[in-house]
Scaffold this motif. Structure first.
Motif, PDB file in Angstrom:
ATOM      1  N   ALA A 189      -4.918   0.085   2.004  1.00 57.19           N
ATOM      2  CA  ALA A 189      -4.050  -0.644   1.853  1.00 57.19           C
ATOM      3  C   ALA A 189      -2.444  -0.552   2.296  1.00 57.19           C
ATOM      4  CB  ALA A 189      -3.902  -1.275   0.439  1.00 57.19           C
ATOM      5  N   ALA A 212       1.108  -8.219  -0.678  1.00 56.94           N
ATOM      6  CA  ALA A 212      -0.288  -8.627  -1.027  1.00 56.94           C
ATOM      7  C   ALA A 212      -0.830  -9.206   0.147  1.00 56.94           C
ATOM      8  CB  ALA A 212      -0.135  -9.682  -2.370  1.00 56.94           C
ATOM      9  N   HIS A 272      -8.377  -6.156   0.616  1.00 57.44           N
ATOM     10  CA  HIS A 272      -9.218  -4.834  -0.119  1.00 57.44           C
ATOM     11  C   HIS A 272     -10.419  -4.834  -0.081  1.00 57.44           C
ATOM     12  CE1 HIS A 272      -5.275  -4.094  -2.052  1.00 57.44           C
ATOM     13  NE2 HIS A 272      -5.076  -5.497  -2.480  1.00 57.44           N
ATOM     14  N   ASN A 316      -1.609   2.300 -10.193  1.00 62.62           N
ATOM     15  CA  ASN A 316      -1.694   1.402  -8.924  1.00 62.62           C
ATOM     16  C   ASN A 316      -2.803   1.401  -8.473  1.00 62.62           C
ATOM     17  OD1 ASN A 316       1.372   0.392  -8.279  1.00 62.62           O
ATOM     18  ND2 ASN A 316       1.520   2.912  -8.757  1.00 62.62           N
ATOM     19  N   PHE A 341      -4.801  -2.136  -8.262  1.00 63.40           N
ATOM     20  CA  PHE A 341      -5.052  -2.636  -6.764  1.00 63.40           C
ATOM     21  C   PHE A 341      -6.577  -3.225  -6.804  1.00 63.40           C
ATOM     22  CE2 PHE A 341      -2.443  -1.577  -2.863  1.00 63.40           C
ATOM     23  CZ  PHE A 341      -1.159  -1.538  -3.836  1.00 63.40           C
ATOM     24  N   ASP A 375      -9.078   2.442  -1.673  1.00 63.87           N
ATOM     25  CA  ASP A 375      -8.523   1.056  -1.446  1.00 63.87           C
ATOM     26  C   ASP A 375      -6.960   0.924  -1.367  1.00 63.87           C
ATOM     27  OD1 ASP A 375      -8.592  -1.529  -0.958  1.00 63.87           O
ATOM     28  OD2 ASP A 375      -8.822  -2.232  -2.968  1.00 63.87           O
ATOM     29  N   LEU A 376      -6.115   1.968  -2.234  1.00 65.52           N
ATOM     30  CA  LEU A 376      -5.089   1.833  -2.272  1.00 65.52           C
ATOM     31  C   LEU A 376      -4.281   2.659  -0.990  1.00 65.52           C
ATOM     32  CD1 LEU A 376      -2.300   1.962  -3.787  1.00 65.52           C
ATOM     33  CD2 LEU A 376      -2.596   4.080  -4.956  1.00 65.52           C
TER      34      LEU A 376
END
Length: 436
Positions: A290, A304, A308, A156, A160, A286-287
């Motif tokens: 988010a 979504a 990001h 993931n 991402f 970033d994951l």
């Protein structure tokens, strides 16, 4: 090294040559989704690039199996078969998602199943090295849960970061290059055969990314889609699991002397054992950001958005290519800095070099509109936008100064990387039936 390089080149060549036909197939199959609000490209672009990457993986494994120095990897270990089984399953799920847009929870379940398939065939974490303590053996359930978690997080994280042309493939290529050098050092210098599968996986992953990257650079002609991003994420995780949980740190003979001395000697070795986590530090951050951002706003963690890191680089004024290069820079700095520290941990120059490069990276982040100009002698080797434009004498007198120069207005809501200049030099389109 020659056999690894041959495997890398074959994988890259097969991936590169098949990406063109796969692009035509994706267009014919209708795998060209409409542009979404979070996308930065302006035209529908075919996906399914993961098909060529998966065939490149199969070609690399097939070639390695017939090489004399790498054939023992398949004879002594079941990890290549475990990798191929998990990769085939995650690739199939990605292909279905690229075509039919399947639910996020279904993809998450497929990722866990793919990780479970690899665990059942022996690709799992058996022990963990802990500085100051040594090797800690894990139970079967502990190893399985840790392996599945690492695979899902890595998949993931790579998925991402796949938001700009060439970003995911380039970052994973840098990561696999750093990891290949470390795994090869463990295998060749220390003579530990258990590190050979991880070295092979890293070489094949480099070939897959290098073969696909020319087709995916801005402006991209094809996207890898989830069939490619989840595939390379799984291979990266498999390399980490193979060398972190399979290679016994006691074989490195680092636990000698007192506990303090052993901990100090083991530190540069333990850090690269976590190298796959450091090379995906930016995608992992970033994951996490988010998930926190979406949960804080009352949204689903799988929803979504345009928050990001690469989207933020575009919003502050960086161009598409510059944003990708900045992400490359930080990924390479973290990965190769960690690798250099593992080799010469006592050298202060490595720390100073990392600090200096970090300062340069921060300066680049703060100068989104700065355009470097190449010297005269190097203008023929750089893109046109980095060349100095020759100004004619009559044009220089009539040209306005830099302060008075008018700028083309950019429509609101459009990033600098995707904005189109005004088409004042083109004739306006007339409606059908109107006189010319």
């Amino acid at each position: 090294m020659r056999d690894y390089l041959l495997t890398l080149c074959v994988t890259a060549a097969v991936t590169y040559l098949l990406t063109g036909p796969v692009r035509k197939f994706a267009i014919a199959a209708g795998a060209m989704p409409e542009i979404r609000a979070r996308d930065v490209h302006r035209e529908p672009t075919p996906r399914l690039g993961g098909i060529a990457m998966f065939i490149g993986l199969c070609a690399g494994l097939l070639v390695a199996d017939h090489l004399q120095n790498l054939n023992s990897v398949f004879e002594l270990s079941n990890e290549p078969r475990a990798l191929l089984s998990g990769a085939a399953l995650i690739w199939l799920i990605g292909v279905l998602d690229d075509k039919f847009e399947i639910d996020a929870l279904i993809k998450l379940g497929g990722q866990m199943i793919a990780a479970g398939v690899m665990v059942m065939q022996g690709l799992t974490i058996l022990w963990l090295p802990i500085p100051g303590i040594g090797t800690v053996a894990l139970t079967q359930w502990q190893g399985t849960l840790l392996t599945v978690a690492l695979v899902v997080l890595t998949i993931n994280a790579v998925n991402f970061v796949d938001g700009l042309d060439g970003l995911a493939s380039g970052m994973v290529c840098l990561a696999s290059a750093a990891f290949f050098l470390y795994a090869y050092r463990i295998w060749f210098s220390y003579g530990i055969e258990a590190a050979a599968p991880a070295t092979l996986f890293a070489a094949i992953l480099m070939g897959m990314c290098l073969g696909f990257l020319p087709h995916n650079m801005h402006p991209a002609r094809i996207f890898m889609g989830d069939s490619g991003s989840m595939l390379i994420g799984l291979i990266l995780a498999a390399s980490a699991i193979s060398i972190t949980g399979q290679v016994d740190p006691d074989a490195l003979k680092i636990f000698e002397g007192s506990t303090r001395q052993a901990t100090h000697a083991a530190l540069p070795v333990f850090i690269p054992l976590l190298l796959p986590l450091t090379i995906i530090a930016i995608p992992m951050a970033d994951l996490v950001l988010a998930i926190v951002r979406r949960t804080w706003n009352g949204q689903s963690p799988f929803a979504a958005d345009r928050g990001h890191l690469h989207h933020r680089l575009l919003e502050i004024g960086h161009s598409h290519s510059r944003a990708v290069l900045i992400m490359y820079f930080w990924s390479a700095l973290i990965a190769f800095g960690t690798l250099a520290y593992s080799v010469h941990s006592a050298s202060m120059w490595i720390v100073l070099a990392v600090v200096a490069l970090s300062a340069i990276g921060l300066v680049l982040l703060l100068l989104p509109r700065f355009t470097p100009r190449a010297p005269r002698w190097a203008e023929s080797f750089v893109p046109p936008r980095y060349r100095r434009r020759a100004v004619r004498p009559e044009a220089a007198s009539a040209a306005p100064s830099s302060d008075e120069e008018e700028r083309v207005p950019v429509p609101a809501g459009v990033n600098g990387a995707t904005a189109l200049s005004a088409r004042s030099d083109l004739p306006e389109r007339r409606k059908a039936g109107t006189p010319s």
